[in-house]
Design a protein around this motif. Structure first.
Motif, PDB file in Angstrom:
ATOM      1  N   GLY A 182      62.420 -80.785  46.405  1.00 51.79           N
ATOM      2  CA  GLY A 182      63.633 -81.240  47.040  1.00 51.79           C
ATOM      3  C   GLY A 182      64.238 -80.134  47.876  1.00 51.79           C
ATOM      4  N   ASP A 183      65.446 -80.359  48.349  1.00 46.98           N
ATOM      5  CA  ASP A 183      66.206 -79.343  49.072  1.00 46.98           C
ATOM      6  C   ASP A 183      67.420 -78.985  48.235  1.00 46.98           C
ATOM      7  OD1 ASP A 183      64.535 -79.252  51.307  1.00 46.98           O
ATOM      8  OD2 ASP A 183      65.515 -80.983  52.203  1.00 46.98           O
ATOM      9  N   TYR A 184      67.723 -77.688  48.156  1.00 50.59           N
ATOM     10  CA  TYR A 184      68.769 -77.219  47.258  1.00 50.59           C
ATOM     11  C   TYR A 184      69.684 -76.228  47.982  1.00 50.59           C
ATOM     12  CZ  TYR A 184      65.061 -78.809  44.151  1.00 50.59           C
ATOM     13  OH  TYR A 184      64.072 -79.546  43.565  1.00 50.59           O
ATOM     14  N   ALA A 185      70.962 -76.291  47.645  1.00 45.79           N
ATOM     15  CA  ALA A 185      71.922 -75.259  48.033  1.00 45.79           C
ATOM     16  C   ALA A 185      72.295 -74.513  46.762  1.00 45.79           C
ATOM     17  CB  ALA A 185      73.165 -75.898  48.666  1.00 45.79           C
ATOM     18  N   PHE A 186      72.352 -73.168  46.825  1.00 52.10           N
ATOM     19  CA  PHE A 186      72.571 -72.419  45.592  1.00 52.10           C
ATOM     20  C   PHE A 186      73.443 -71.194  45.829  1.00 52.10           C
ATOM     21  CE2 PHE A 186      68.342 -71.336  47.339  1.00 52.10           C
ATOM     22  CZ  PHE A 186      68.522 -69.999  47.639  1.00 52.10           C
ATOM     23  N   VAL A 187      74.056 -70.748  44.741  1.00 52.48           N
ATOM     24  CA  VAL A 187      74.761 -69.469  44.679  1.00 52.48           C
ATOM     25  C   VAL A 187      74.146 -68.720  43.494  1.00 52.48           C
ATOM     26  CG1 VAL A 187      76.642 -70.555  43.340  1.00 52.48           C
ATOM     27  CG2 VAL A 187      76.982 -68.303  44.396  1.00 52.48           C
ATOM     28  N   ARG A 188      73.800 -67.426  43.683  1.00 53.77           N
ATOM     29  CA  ARG A 188      73.085 -66.668  42.646  1.00 53.77           C
ATOM     30  C   ARG A 188      73.742 -65.301  42.464  1.00 53.77           C
ATOM     31  NH1 ARG A 188      67.559 -66.103  46.295  1.00 53.77           N
ATOM     32  NH2 ARG A 188      68.584 -65.291  48.162  1.00 53.77           N
ATOM     33  N   TRP A 189      73.513 -64.725  41.288  1.00 54.02           N
ATOM     34  CA  TRP A 189      74.187 -63.473  40.964  1.00 54.02           C
ATOM     35  C   TRP A 189      73.457 -62.766  39.817  1.00 54.02           C
ATOM     36  CZ3 TRP A 189      75.752 -68.334  39.615  1.00 54.02           C
ATOM     37  CH2 TRP A 189      75.846 -68.598  38.248  1.00 54.02           C
ATOM     38  N   GLY A 190      73.826 -61.480  39.609  1.00 56.27           N
ATOM     39  CA  GLY A 190      73.413 -60.749  38.416  1.00 56.27           C
ATOM     40  C   GLY A 190      72.146 -59.924  38.562  1.00 56.27           C
ATOM     41  N   SER A 191      72.082 -58.860  37.774  1.00 57.69           N
ATOM     42  CA  SER A 191      70.889 -58.017  37.665  1.00 57.69           C
ATOM     43  C   SER A 191      70.116 -58.445  36.428  1.00 57.69           C
ATOM     44  CB  SER A 191      71.289 -56.540  37.534  1.00 57.69           C
ATOM     45  OG  SER A 191      72.048 -56.121  38.658  1.00 57.69           O
ATOM     46  N   PRO A 192      68.858 -58.868  36.590  1.00 57.27           N
ATOM     47  CA  PRO A 192      68.097 -59.364  35.425  1.00 57.27           C
ATOM     48  C   PRO A 192      67.998 -58.332  34.311  1.00 57.27           C
ATOM     49  CG  PRO A 192      66.987 -59.918  37.477  1.00 57.27           C
ATOM     50  CD  PRO A 192      68.103 -58.993  37.842  1.00 57.27           C
ATOM     51  N   GLU A 193      68.059 -58.816  33.077  1.00 56.51           N
ATOM     52  CA  GLU A 193      67.943 -57.951  31.900  1.00 56.51           C
ATOM     53  C   GLU A 193      66.586 -57.262  31.862  1.00 56.51           C
ATOM     54  OE1 GLU A 193      69.101 -56.114  28.363  1.00 56.51           O
ATOM     55  OE2 GLU A 193      70.340 -57.425  29.608  1.00 56.51           O
TER      56      GLU A 193
END
Length: 291
Positions: A71-82
């Protein structure tokens, strides 16, 4: 093609009145809609003493963790992976989604999905901050299919408060009482990690058209609880829905769109009603004078 002048923000309640019967057109039987979503950068806030997340906003045919490539997605992402090579956390919604079979007074049709990638993150001055709150802007184009001739575009804004919760360290278990919202989703004494949550104002999920050929149409977008995946609990407080998601996986919840039609008096019917009341009033006055 007829353009609707405006949309009311909530479902209107109309009183019924006895009027002379008039022929009404058949209600619109089938609709289609297209939904486009984007995250509002100006109304997104971060929490923590680290750095502002890099490349926080985006869209694409896959989610930020590579899942659901359909599909098509709009996203907001954050954080430094553990862990090295791990995933950042994110919220996402379907975009450029078209649904062509929404039947008036029918059972409803599938709408957009919401997604939460809930992954373990590092915190502190050397790492990215986490999400505090954001806003999703939805543009919805609604078109009549049977019969054709009605089209409108509306915009809706969904305010979302996000809670990044306490997670266990070194695989230790946590007393469930230390997890926010455990009264809603909890069933164990200890847990390996606490679910995160996002709270969304659902009042913008309802709207009503103006009168179209003697009918108004109430559109409702509701969470479809049969679609829950990776979600441990959903709580409601009026129009606020809080969704609790499991740690370390992709969670999602779908929506269902329904539309109902209600008859409303045509202007001619209202005029006839007014004329009838006026005639009755004049008749009563004449009788009183005759007495």
């Amino acid at each position: 093609m007829t353009k609707m002048k405006s949309l009311l923000p909530a479902i209107a309640v109309l009183a019924s009145a006895a009027v002379p019967s008039m022929a009404l057109a058949e209600p619109i039987q089938e609709w289609s809609f297209t939904i486009s979503n984007q995250w509002d950068q100006n109304n997104t806030a971060w929490v923590g003493n680290g750095s502002t997340p890099a490349d926080a906003f985006g869209s694409g045919s896959t989610l930020p963790d590579g899942a659901d490539p359909a599909g098509d997605y709009a996203f907001v992402r954050w954080g430094s992976p553990e862990n090295s090579g791990g995933n950042r956390s994110f919220l996402a919604a379907d975009t450029n989604l078209t649904q062509s079979s929404v039947f008036t007074n029918g059972a409803g049709a599938a709408g957009a999905y919401f997604y939460h990638g809930n992954y373990s993150l590092r915190t502190g001055a050397n790492y990215e901050n986490t999400l505090d709150k954001t806003r999703l802007i939805s543009q919805i184009e609604i078109t009549s299919v049977t019969p054709t001739g009605v089209s409108t575009t509306i915009n809706r804004a969904f305010n979302i408060d996000f809670t990044e919760t306490l997670n266990s360290q070194n695989g230790d278990s946590l007393p469930i009482e230390e997890c926010a919202g455990y009264e809603t989703w909890g069933s164990a004494v200890n847990v390996a990690s606490c679910p995160d949550s996002f709270t969304i104002d659902t009042s913008a999920l309802r709207f009503t058209t103006e009168a179209i050929d003697g009918y108004v149409y109430d559109f409702t977008v509701a969470f479809d609880l049969s679609t829950l995946d990776g979600i441990v609990g959903v709580g409601f407080d009026g129009d606020l829905a809080t969704i609790w998601t499991s740690e370390g996986i992709l969670s999602r919840i779908g929506t269902i769109v329904t539309v109902t039609a209600r008859e409303v008096p045509e202007p001619g019917s209202i005029a006839l009603l007014g004329a009838g009341l006026l005639t009755t009033g004049l008749g009563l006055r004449r009788r009183r004078r005759a007495r």
